[in-house]
Design a protein around this motif. Sequence first.
Motif, PDB file in Angstrom:
ATOM      1  N   ALA A   1       0.822  -1.213   0.000  1.00  0.00           N
ATOM      2  CA  ALA A   1       0.000   0.000   0.000  1.00  0.00           C
ATOM      3  C   ALA A   1       0.859   1.268   0.000  1.00  0.00           C
ATOM      4  O   ALA A   1       0.380   2.356  -0.323  1.00  0.00           O
ATOM      5  CB  ALA A   1      -0.939  -0.002   1.202  1.00  0.00           C
TER       6      ALA A   1
ATOM      7  N   GLU B   1      -3.710  -3.476   2.530  1.00  0.00           N
ATOM      8  CA  GLU B   1      -3.262  -2.450   3.481  1.00  0.00           C
ATOM      9  C   GLU B   1      -2.867  -3.079   4.820  1.00  0.00           C
ATOM     10  O   GLU B   1      -2.020  -2.541   5.545  1.00  0.00           O
ATOM     11  CB  GLU B   1      -4.363  -1.401   3.674  1.00  0.00           C
ATOM     12  N   SER B   2      -3.449  -4.221   5.139  1.00  0.00           N
ATOM     13  CA  SER B   2      -3.083  -4.887   6.401  1.00  0.00           C
ATOM     14  C   SER B   2      -1.680  -5.480   6.340  1.00  0.00           C
ATOM     15  O   SER B   2      -1.133  -5.929   7.343  1.00  0.00           O
ATOM     16  CB  SER B   2      -4.099  -5.984   6.733  1.00  0.00           C
TER      17      SER B   2
ATOM     18  N   THR C   1       0.866  -3.702   5.575  1.00  0.00           N
ATOM     19  CA  THR C   1       1.798  -2.615   5.870  1.00  0.00           C
ATOM     20  C   THR C   1       2.391  -2.803   7.263  1.00  0.00           C
ATOM     21  O   THR C   1       1.676  -3.077   8.225  1.00  0.00           O
ATOM     22  CB  THR C   1       1.081  -1.258   5.788  1.00  0.00           C
TER      23      THR C   1
END
Lengths: 331, 399
Positions: free
Chosen positions: B307, B372-373, B375
């Motif tokens: 992300a 995004e998790s 990251t």
Amino acid sequence: MRATFLAIAGISMVVSGCGGSSSSSSTGGGDDINPDVSISIPFNATLGNDAFECGKEYPGIGSNGGNIAVAHDARLFIHNVRFVTNDDREIPMVLDGDDNGEATAQQKPGEGIEGIALLDLRDKGEGCTSDDANPDYNDSVTGTAAIANENIKALRFSVGVPAKYNHIDAQGNQPQLDRETGEPIAGTVAEGPLAASGMGAGGMHWSWAMGYVHARIEVEVPSADAGIFYVHLGSTECDGEASYAERVCANGNRPEVELNDFNPELHGINVNLAALLSGNDITVNQGGPAGCMSGLTDLDCIGIFERLELPFPDADMTGDYPAVFSTFELQ
Amino acid sequence: MNRLFLALVLPASLLLSGCPDSSTGIDDQGASVSDFDWHMPDWVPLPVEPDYNPITEAKFQLGRYLFYDTDLSSDGSMSCESCHQQDKAFTDGVARPTGVTGMIHPRNSQSIANAAWVRTLTWGNPTLTDIEQQIVIPLFGIDPVEMGVNEANQDLVLSRLQRKTEYQTLFAEAFPDQSDPMYDEQAWQNIIHALASFVRGMTSFGSNYDLYTAGQSDALSTSAKRGMNLFNSEKLECFHCHEGYTLTASVRDRRRTPNIPAPFFNTGLYNIDGISAYPEPNTGKHELTGKTSDMGLFRPQSLRNIALTAPYNHDGSTATLREVILNYAAGGRNITSGPNTGDGRMNINKDPFIVSFTITEQEIEDVVAFLESLTDYEFINNPRYANPWQPPKDQDLTP
């Protein structure tokens, strides 16, 4: 080549068997009938008839009347230097090492693919890369060959780094490994010119493709946007992991040079950059990097490869091109 | 594939758990050649490191100073950080970066998190297997010029480093067996080995997804959990190329050396003139091998920190994760105007896993939430990887 080598070794053994007391420690086959001769073959670089001088302008370089070019680089590896007798035998020249027989920065000692020299023809006064004299300048190949009583009709050599060494670690201290055993493969640590050109910005290693630059010829072109017309010769269409000595290239791109009527006492070898560039408009980049970095889709390579007699897509191998390599008479 | 692999590894792990001294819990074949602290969870297998450059904390630290030193470029204008910035997971946020002489790199800057685990380095080059080999290219390369070090200026560049007091100690500690590691002929090799050690030591395994897989169920939002299931579904097929603890099929570690070729895939981004061509010079693996069957094949990227690393694909030609997903949903990218016109969906080299699928906007949001998790905020804020020439930031950017 192997057959030739065996034939020479055989002669040598026969002679020894007849009581010959050859004291030569060379592997080149020197004996009482044909003792080894020390040989130094000088090279020079020119643009046409004018000597290569870093930073000097040369008019008329390239096709269609040509353009002004400025000398910038002239380096090449050569290996497998050998003499050809009138009866078509090849006699290898054994390249020298230092006093202890070890590799120098300019030469890896040996014959055939083992004997590798790096010629750096950028003149001494201006190194082409700075104001200092070029410390790596090297304009000769030295060694011995058993040709004292031979009738020599030609000299042959190969340009570039042989396939066996082309994908070793140029940084200098990692041997290639056997994938099965994980053991180092003997002789695969870079030495001599192969190590020197990989250190820092040596310029004769093609890191991206994990191989050496067989030859590096460059001219600046003041009237072109790109600035420099590069000729970087290297092997292409390669596959396999270099660190396991598995890398193989479909196109070696190592020119084979044969110079007739070569006499080591009378002749040196000329590399003519103007001849090499004579098929290209050096102010135009027809694709890829400016000039030719050996890429198979780079149209600038067609003219270059034709003149080096190397296969290339759409190259005309039958054309009559000016000679890039020729002999010159020693003064 | 992944399941089979785990099945093979687990017995070794069980055997080792009988050893009281085992600190990693995995079979590293006793190959830990140094006591380097990798700053990663115990479950991550140790990476491969070359015999000639075993990692040490001293080399890592020297590499860190060098990585952030603009004096390492020809004109003092760029450092490695210029294209590899910590807040972007060591990418740069532009489609294609510019080198010291103004040449634009043909490809997008890659994250270097977990570089120690990939089979091959860079986008499409099957040749580069060691970080040491790769680092030579941005330093000394001429096509394109990046850091711009060359024969003419390499002594000058080195002298700028030699004048810095910090390096006197750092070089001596990193190369204790050498009498003069910053001044003798090995200086450049030492610089490369130190930079490689810093890059190899950059580990990122601290995302919410890692917490989730470690048993913390609420580490993922419900949307991210839905996205994870889509990601791992036979509908989207993402997991085939982005699998395992590195989230890429291009992986090796100290437990085993894969004996299959390093993976490269064509995802149907281009099909110029209908002959399956990719725009020069970015022909992927083909650039090195020259094989038509390698046209447009690129390494599957690790999706960790993805992300933060926009824009996407080898040439930065896809702006957002949403667009990436839409390209896959279409089964490739159809370009209808301009020099790259062509229907990538029909590229003859396209991997069979690039199948088209229908996906709702909600599902796209879910997959993006899952991505995004991945990251790792600890990684991008970790002072261990930060610029040592500047005082540490006093603000905490962790949300």
